[in-house]
Design a protein around this motif. Structure first.
Motif, PDB file in Angstrom:
ATOM      1  N   GLY A 168      50.701  36.324  34.753  1.00 32.86           N
ATOM      2  CA  GLY A 168      49.747  36.292  33.651  1.00 32.86           C
ATOM      3  C   GLY A 168      48.915  35.034  33.641  1.00 32.86           C
ATOM      4  O   GLY A 168      47.695  35.073  33.459  1.00 32.86           O
ATOM      5  N   GLY A 169      49.570  33.899  33.861  1.00 32.12           N
ATOM      6  CA  GLY A 169      48.845  32.633  33.908  1.00 32.12           C
ATOM      7  C   GLY A 169      47.859  32.577  35.057  1.00 32.12           C
ATOM      8  O   GLY A 169      46.755  32.032  34.929  1.00 32.12           O
ATOM      9  N   THR A 170      48.258  33.150  36.197  1.00 30.42           N
ATOM     10  CA  THR A 170      47.372  33.156  37.364  1.00 30.42           C
ATOM     11  C   THR A 170      46.122  33.992  37.100  1.00 30.42           C
ATOM     12  O   THR A 170      44.998  33.571  37.394  1.00 30.42           O
ATOM     13  N   VAL A 171      46.311  35.184  36.552  1.00 29.97           N
ATOM     14  CA  VAL A 171      45.174  36.066  36.271  1.00 29.97           C
ATOM     15  C   VAL A 171      44.228  35.434  35.264  1.00 29.97           C
ATOM     16  O   VAL A 171      43.000  35.414  35.454  1.00 29.97           O
ATOM     17  N   LEU A 172      44.771  34.892  34.189  1.00 29.66           N
ATOM     18  CA  LEU A 172      43.921  34.270  33.171  1.00 29.66           C
ATOM     19  C   LEU A 172      43.192  33.060  33.738  1.00 29.66           C
ATOM     20  O   LEU A 172      42.019  32.825  33.432  1.00 29.66           O
ATOM     21  N   GLY A 173      43.879  32.282  34.566  1.00 26.46           N
ATOM     22  CA  GLY A 173      43.245  31.110  35.157  1.00 26.46           C
ATOM     23  C   GLY A 173      42.105  31.454  36.088  1.00 26.46           C
ATOM     24  O   GLY A 173      41.110  30.720  36.177  1.00 26.46           O
ATOM     25  N   MET A 174      42.227  32.579  36.775  1.00 26.51           N
ATOM     26  CA  MET A 174      41.208  32.961  37.755  1.00 26.51           C
ATOM     27  C   MET A 174      39.956  33.557  37.123  1.00 26.51           C
ATOM     28  O   MET A 174      39.044  33.969  37.823  1.00 26.51           O
ATOM     29  N   GLU A 175      39.898  33.584  35.786  1.00 28.80           N
ATOM     30  CA  GLU A 175      38.699  34.112  35.137  1.00 28.80           C
ATOM     31  C   GLU A 175      37.557  33.093  35.115  1.00 28.80           C
ATOM     32  O   GLU A 175      36.434  33.438  34.788  1.00 28.80           O
ATOM     33  N   SER A 176      37.831  31.838  35.463  1.00 27.46           N
ATOM     34  CA  SER A 176      36.784  30.818  35.446  1.00 27.46           C
ATOM     35  C   SER A 176      36.217  30.589  36.841  1.00 27.46           C
ATOM     36  O   SER A 176      36.924  30.717  37.853  1.00 27.46           O
ATOM     37  N   THR A 177      34.942  30.231  36.892  1.00 31.52           N
ATOM     38  CA  THR A 177      34.318  29.939  38.187  1.00 31.52           C
ATOM     39  C   THR A 177      34.935  28.684  38.807  1.00 31.52           C
ATOM     40  O   THR A 177      35.038  28.586  40.031  1.00 31.52           O
TER      41      THR A 177
END
Length: 436
Positions: free
Chosen positions: A372-381
């Protein structure tokens, strides 16, 4: 779509493509590498200029040069003053910054997609043509000394720096990234310039960008800016090889207790030992282990030390990996008279993980926390830009989000126990920062 593929140094082409997002890599003249990830639904771009040089790469007489350069590259070129550089990003609402690590340095900017040409022009000018002005160097010497003094006032920072020193004794990875006050006072402009000229070259430069962009346009902007800089961009030049592990290892562990006296109310204690490198096959199991052990409010350390016993407000586990190895730590802030008790509890939890497999519930929770943390983190450029930099400089492998999540979910209880046993079997050290 699941993509995991090695990145040969001479590769140019598409690395991955999924639902409109495309990851591409090109090798430009001079050996400059450009990696981009298109994110069509964004209105911004983050671009980073990476050099695979960090604090570990400094000569003894030039210790602190890498950190100095992080500051000085913003202080002017033959065509731009420090104010010109700062105002270029301010006038478009953008942000620019830099970061020094033990094995790399990055200069980055986040701007609207329409302002990417400006960001590439300014960052290229900074990286290729810094004046390293003598007066600016003396000004920044004072700024860096204040930065180090600020860090020295934070007992948690002091504990972490001391831990690295005692777990990697005799190795450059054990030194503070920012240098020491003595080293910063001693380093000369000649040392900083020599360090700059040695490392800031076309074959060492990696440029990564993510956001609403076109790969070919980015390559064109970068090449045009580099040609104006005067750098030697020889056709067919090969990129510099990626860093490999030093056969000598990552230094020795100074076992025992290391105390730093500091006039604070609370003792800050860390128990740690050597850990895994950034390319170790067990690194995903290590991540899951750290999540179970001290990765949140449901972790074993938090539940045992804070919730059940009320001995600390903050307690957690962490790990740091490098090409030659790494280290881990178990941290807690507690009353000085409780240091031995708290340290013993942290070590007991590590030993318990090495002796028996984690429960299915703990494993499921750790998988969910990391994924979950990885997916949310990857939402930023910015996160996507950084991922490309790590893939190019550290692992030599591009792994997309689906493949990353699959690797985490593939970690079972047996692998977690095995990596815990591997860590628990090594020598350990204890660092305590607090009242004498």
């Amino acid at each position: 779509m699941t993509v995991q593929r090695e990145i040969p140094l001479d590769f140019s082409g598409v690395l991955a493509e999924d639902r409109g997002a495309v990851v591409c890599r090109s090798v430009l003249p001079g050996g400059v590498r450009v990696l981009t990830e298109s994110m069509p639904d964004q209105r911004s771009v983050t671009v980073g200029y990476w050099v695979a040089v960090g604090s570990r790469d400094e000569s003894p007489e030039g210790y602190g040069s890498t950190h100095f350069l992080e500051h000085l590259l913003f202080k002017g070129t033959p065509t731009r003053t420090a104010m010109d550089i700062a105002s270029a990003f301010d006038r478009v609402g953008g942000e620019s910054n830099a970061g020094t690590a033990k094995e790399s340095t990055v200069y980055h900017a986040h701007v609207l997609d329409e302002d990417l040409p400006m960001a590439v022009e300014v960052l290229t000018d900074m990286v290729t043509s810094s004046l390293i002005d003598a007066d600016e160097l003396e000004t920044e010497r004072g700024v860096i000394l204040e930065e180090l003094a600020m860090d020295a006032d934070d007992p948690v920072d002091v504990a972490h720096e001391r831990l690295a020193a005692v777990l990697m004794d005799g190795h450059p990875l054990g030194r503070p990234i920012g240098g020491t006050p003595e080293a910063i006072r001693a380093v000369t402009r000649e040392h900083v310039v020599a360090h700059y000229r040695h490392w800031y070259r076309p074959q060492e430069l990696v440029i990564t960008a993510a956001g609403n962009l076109d790969h070919d346009d980015v390559c064109r902007l970068v090449l045009d800016a580099l040609e104006r800089s005067g750098w030697d961009l020889a056709e067919g030049a090969a990129p510099a090889p990626r860093r490999t592990a030093d056969a000598a290892g990552a230094g020795a562990v100074l076992a025992g207790t290391h105390t730093v006296a500091k006039q604070v109310e609370q003792a800050n204690v860390i128990v740690g030992g050597q850990s895994l490198s950034t390319t170790d096959p067990d690194r995903f199991a290590l991540g899951v282990m750290m999540s179970v052990l001290g990765g949140g409010m449901s972790s074993r350390l938090f539940q045992e030390i804070r919730e059940r016993r009320g001995l600390a407000y903050s307690t957690y586990s962490f790990s740091a990996g490098y090409s030659d190895g790494g280290y881990f730590g178990l941290y807690a802030g507690c009353q000085p008279e409780r240091v031995d008790e708290v340290a013993a509890l942290m070590e007991a939890e590590l030993e318990r993980m090495a002796a028996a497999e984690v429960t299915a519930e703990e494993l499921d929770r750790a998988h969910g926390q990391i994924c979950g943390g990885t997916v949310l983190g990857m939402e930023s450029t910015g996160a996507r830009m950084s991922r490309l930099g790590r893939a190019e400089l550290v692992t030599g492998e591009f792994v997309d989000l689906s493949a990353s999540l699959a690797r985490v979910r593939a970690v079972d209880a047996g692998r977690v126990r095995a990596v815990a046993a591997r860590l628990a079997a090594g020598e350990r050290a204890r660092v305590v920062v607090g009242p004498a």
